[in-house]
Each structure stands twice: as C-alpha cells, then as structure tokens.
Write a protein that holds these residues in place. Sequence first.
Motif, mmCIF file in Angstrom:
data_model
loop_
_atom_site.group_PDB
_atom_site.id
_atom_site.type_symbol
_atom_site.label_atom_id
_atom_site.label_comp_id
_atom_site.label_asym_id
_atom_site.label_seq_id
_atom_site.Cartn_x
_atom_site.Cartn_y
_atom_site.Cartn_z
ATOM 1 N N ILE A 122 17.939 11.780 -3.063
ATOM 2 C CA ILE A 122 17.634 10.725 -2.228
ATOM 3 C C ILE A 122 18.119 9.478 -3.420
ATOM 4 N N SER A 123 19.224 8.582 -2.993
ATOM 5 C CA SER A 123 19.563 7.549 -3.886
ATOM 6 C C SER A 123 18.345 6.578 -4.111
ATOM 7 N N PHE A 124 18.480 6.066 -5.302
ATOM 8 C CA PHE A 124 17.007 4.737 -5.759
ATOM 9 C C PHE A 124 17.176 3.763 -4.783
ATOM 10 N N TYR A 125 18.236 3.442 -4.178
ATOM 11 C CA TYR A 125 18.063 2.250 -3.245
ATOM 12 C C TYR A 125 17.862 2.617 -1.826
ATOM 13 N N ASN A 126 17.904 3.910 -1.451
ATOM 14 C CA ASN A 126 17.889 4.312 0.022
ATOM 15 C C ASN A 126 16.295 4.397 0.477
ATOM 16 N N HIS A 127 15.844 3.203 0.586
ATOM 17 C CA HIS A 127 14.321 3.133 0.959
ATOM 18 C C HIS A 127 13.979 3.665 2.427
ATOM 19 N N THR A 128 15.107 3.430 3.119
ATOM 20 C CA THR A 128 15.025 4.128 4.620
ATOM 21 C C THR A 128 14.933 5.491 4.421
ATOM 22 N N GLY A 129 15.930 6.203 3.816
ATOM 23 C CA GLY A 129 15.600 7.590 3.733
ATOM 24 C C GLY A 129 14.592 7.942 2.916
ATOM 25 N N LEU A 130 14.069 7.340 2.013
ATOM 26 C CA LEU A 130 12.767 7.693 1.257
ATOM 27 C C LEU A 130 11.445 7.609 2.141
ATOM 28 N N GLU A 176 3.300 12.047 -5.308
ATOM 29 C CA GLU A 176 2.430 11.628 -6.203
ATOM 30 C C GLU A 176 3.159 11.161 -7.380
ATOM 31 N N SER A 177 4.357 11.576 -7.840
ATOM 32 C CA SER A 177 4.902 10.871 -9.013
ATOM 33 C C SER A 177 6.573 11.215 -8.836
ATOM 34 N N ILE A 178 7.357 10.453 -9.306
ATOM 35 C CA ILE A 178 9.036 10.694 -9.235
ATOM 36 C C ILE A 178 9.273 10.481 -10.650
ATOM 37 N N SER A 179 10.171 11.374 -10.960
ATOM 38 C CA SER A 179 10.810 11.375 -12.213
ATOM 39 C C SER A 179 12.468 11.705 -11.896
ATOM 40 N N LEU A 194 1.162 9.544 8.072
ATOM 41 C CA LEU A 194 1.188 8.385 7.590
ATOM 42 C C LEU A 194 2.275 7.581 7.576
ATOM 43 N N HIS A 195 2.321 6.430 7.453
ATOM 44 C CA HIS A 195 3.337 5.331 7.176
ATOM 45 C C HIS A 195 3.744 4.974 5.891
ATOM 46 N N PHE A 196 4.743 4.777 5.446
ATOM 47 C CA PHE A 196 5.188 4.683 4.105
ATOM 48 C C PHE A 196 6.084 3.252 4.056
ATOM 49 N N CYS A 197 5.811 2.808 2.801
ATOM 50 C CA CYS A 197 6.873 1.299 2.573
ATOM 51 C C CYS A 197 7.232 1.653 1.246
ATOM 52 N N VAL A 198 8.463 1.591 0.981
ATOM 53 C CA VAL A 198 9.104 1.690 -0.398
ATOM 54 C C VAL A 198 9.647 0.121 -0.812
ATOM 55 N N THR A 199 9.036 -0.390 -1.815
ATOM 56 C CA THR A 199 9.361 -1.710 -2.144
ATOM 57 C C THR A 199 9.573 -1.776 -3.616
ATOM 58 N N TYR A 200 10.263 -2.836 -3.937
ATOM 59 C CA TYR A 200 11.035 -2.851 -5.281
ATOM 60 C C TYR A 200 10.623 -4.274 -6.362
ATOM 61 N N MET A 237 10.702 0.797 -8.475
ATOM 62 C CA MET A 237 10.426 1.343 -7.120
ATOM 63 C C MET A 237 8.873 1.387 -7.092
ATOM 64 N N GLN A 238 8.296 1.142 -5.999
ATOM 65 C CA GLN A 238 6.824 1.165 -5.593
ATOM 66 C C GLN A 238 6.752 1.906 -4.359
ATOM 67 N N VAL A 239 5.854 2.850 -4.320
ATOM 68 C CA VAL A 239 5.750 3.536 -2.977
ATOM 69 C C VAL A 239 4.424 3.348 -2.610
ATOM 70 N N PHE A 240 4.273 2.872 -1.094
ATOM 71 C CA PHE A 240 2.730 2.624 -0.771
ATOM 72 C C PHE A 240 2.742 3.524 0.649
ATOM 73 N N TYR A 241 1.374 3.877 1.094
ATOM 74 C CA TYR A 241 1.088 4.418 2.145
ATOM 75 C C TYR A 241 -0.076 3.809 3.017
ATOM 76 N N ASN A 242 0.205 4.077 4.161
ATOM 77 C CA ASN A 242 -0.856 3.462 4.947
ATOM 78 C C ASN A 242 -1.475 4.325 6.203
ATOM 79 N N GLU A 243 -2.715 4.528 6.092
ATOM 80 C CA GLU A 243 -3.245 5.518 7.493
ATOM 81 C C GLU A 243 -3.510 4.905 8.771
#
Length: 453
Positions: A11-19, A34-37, A51-57, A93-99
């Motif tokens: 999944i591409s770095f910029y594709n936050h929709t797909g992420l 938990e972690s991305i490399s 869960l709901h996820f939000c990818v921000t930059y 990239m920053q990955v958040f989740y919300n319950e």
Amino acid sequence: MKTKKRRVEYISFYNHTGLEEHFTKMAKKGWLIESISNFYWTYRKIEPKDLHFCVTYYPRASDFDPGPSEEQQTFHDFCAHTGWQLTCTWHQMQVFYNEKENPVPLETDPVMEVETLHKACKKNFLPSYFLLLAVGSLMTTYNIWGLVAAPITILSNASRLLTGFALLCTLILSITELTAYYTWYYKAKKYATDGIFVDTPSTQKAQIGMVIALFVGVLLWLTDLSRADDPFLFWLAVVLLIATFGVILIVNAIKQGLKKAQASRGANKVITLIACFVLSFAITGGVTAISIVINNAGLLDRDAIAYTEIPLSLSDLTDIDEDQYMAENRTNQSVFVGEQVVHQHPHWEVMDTPGMPRLMYTVTFVKVPFLYDWCKNQLFSTETEGYQGEYIIAYLPVDAEPWGAVEAYRQLDESGEEKSSYLLCYEDRFVLIHLGWEPTAEQMAIVEQKLNP
C-alpha cells in the motif's frame, strides 16, 4: 498463542484511503497495526473489533526522529482526548484508531488535508520516486541501446539481464506511482475547494506484479548460474544475495536501535549512512578475499573444469602434446542466448615456441528462434576485432557443405587478406572459429560434428 503477526504489505505511502480500509479489515480479524517499516508491518493480537482508523501526516517528521516533537506530542494528546489513540508512526505518517461508534473526524478541511499530504510526500515519497525514475530511465535507455547494438553480449549474460530487468521494473513502478499520485493530487486539489476529499488511488496490483516479476527473474538468474561450467559463480551469487539482504536488515536494526536510544535525528542519520557504507564495503571486500583464497588454495580446479568441458580440442584436429597446452573456457548463458568462448594455447613456459598451433572459437546458442537474425546481424557487424587484434571488415561467402552448415563465411581483414577464421551458421547456433592453418575437409567435418552435434 500467537500474539504478533508480520506481513509484507503493498500500500503506497500516500494512499491513506486504502490504509484506513486495510487497518479496519485487519482489526475486524483481531489484528491491530503496531509498527510499520520498509520491509514488513507488525500487527498485535486483539479481540476482533470494529475500529475506526485515521491516517494523518506531519511533514516535519523524519524516520530518524527518536520520538515525537513537542508539537506532535501536543497533537497526539489532543487526539487522545477526543478518543483517537496513536498506534504507530512511519516517516511523516501517523496512524490513529478510535473505538467509538461515530467518532469526531480528525480531518475536516479537505484543502488543508490535501496540502498537508502533499508536503509530507515532497519530504519522503516523491524525491525517492523521482530518483528511481531518473536512474531507471537512464539505465533502461542504455540497456536498450546495448541490446540493439550487441544483443548477444546482453542476452547471454544472465546477471546483466537481471540487472536490466530490475531497472525496467523500477522504471515502470516509478512511472505508475508518480502518475497515480499526481493524477489524484491535481483532481483532489480542485475538488477540495468545494469541500470534497477525493479518495487516494491504489497501485497495489502494480506493486505485487513487479515483485512477482522480480522474483521470477531472480529464480531464472540463479537457474542459469547453476547450469554454468563454474559452480563457484552460483554460490558466489547466493552469498551476495544473502549478504545484500543482511546489510539492509542490519542497517535498519541500527537505525531503530539509535531511535530507541534517543539519538538525535542528525546523529542517527550520519551513523546509519556510515554503517551502510562500511558494511557494504566489508561484504564486498570479504567476498573478494574469499574468492582469492579459494583460487590460490586450488579448491576449485578451474583449468580441469574448463578443459573437460571443451567440445572441440586441438587434439581432435591435429597431433599435439596435450601436456603442453592449457585451455580457457568462458560460458555465459540465459534463457535466451548462450555463448561459449574457448581459447586453447600452449602453456606460458612454451608460449613462444614456434610452430605450436592455437585454437579459438565462440559458439553462440540461440534458444529463442526469433532472435536468430538479430544475433546474426551482430556477428556480421563491421569493424569487428578479430584474432590477434586485427580488424575484420568483411565476410566472404564460402562453400558451407564441408562444414555441414547452412551458411559459411570467411573473414577478411582491413587489407582484404583472407584469414583462417570462419563464421559458420547452423540452425540454432553460430560458430566463429579461428585457426592458424587452412583446414582440410576432414577437419571441417570434425568441427561440425563437435560444435553442432
């Protein structure tokens, strides 16, 4: 019970929709990112949740940072207050989740969201792919030119073919990624003014396709090397392949270790780059040293291997004392073309003895029929360097029947003198043979018998 899972994702770095969609699906299966490399992504076992996820930059961040900046930490605390928990970061990239069932969105301004993402991509994603585009374009153009000018040279070298193919895949992938990104960016920028955020595109199929193609290419490369006359080349390639991945993993481990040790961004970057250079140099030097030791120790009897594999020897054509001769044998091959170059000459201590004949020939095997004429054109190219340094400028047709060939030609040097060198065209191969005498009909028949069995 397994509590960790590591996967390679495409999944591409910029594709936050797909992420975001991907992380949501994984959470429903009971796995939280938990972690991305750059190599693999790690998931932690949880109870399956919706869960709901939000990818921000955050454009100012770097993968060498020991931790979040003060400004980032303030943002993280604000997100936590609204129910958004940080699960991991990767570069900008920053990955958040919300319950919560209907959480308050973190991103509400499409214009700002698009520009923030673009700034983050200009920091990391875009420069990398523009560099790959430049290198891929330059080297692919060079390889195409070489393929047109000297197809045998390129197509018979499995290592060079693999390198060229890898660069071509790099070029295709960089064009795909950059085209997809900029097509999205300009469209998203236009619609953002109307309060609409355009979903980011996916290039997953292209990435997986390139990986599969490269994997097949590496397997073919190793297969070709395993069938070479010299088994040392195969094992050398395997060692280099393993060592290359080893360097990548060690360098990445050093970078992650420095981050945990709270080293500054600058120190981490400098030490990581130095480690990459030192390890690469050490492995290259180590492999070279091992090769020299093996050769000097005589663990591989290259002369014996070469001599036993010679299909045509001087002893087949004339009476010689084989103890006074040595043979050099070089074989290159791929799934397309094979080339065997043999040079049999007196040992160094009797090299200058008058009257001792020599034999030199090159057999080109054309494994794919449509390449036959292409290879033939290279062999007929003018200004070709011949035996002992003279230049061959023409080929004189001669009777092919004694050679058992489809066509036969004799070489003429730049002064128009006929050489004892012949180009023989068979159905699936070419033989370029240099003799130091005029061959008899019996010797011609032996050449055909040995080199075109």
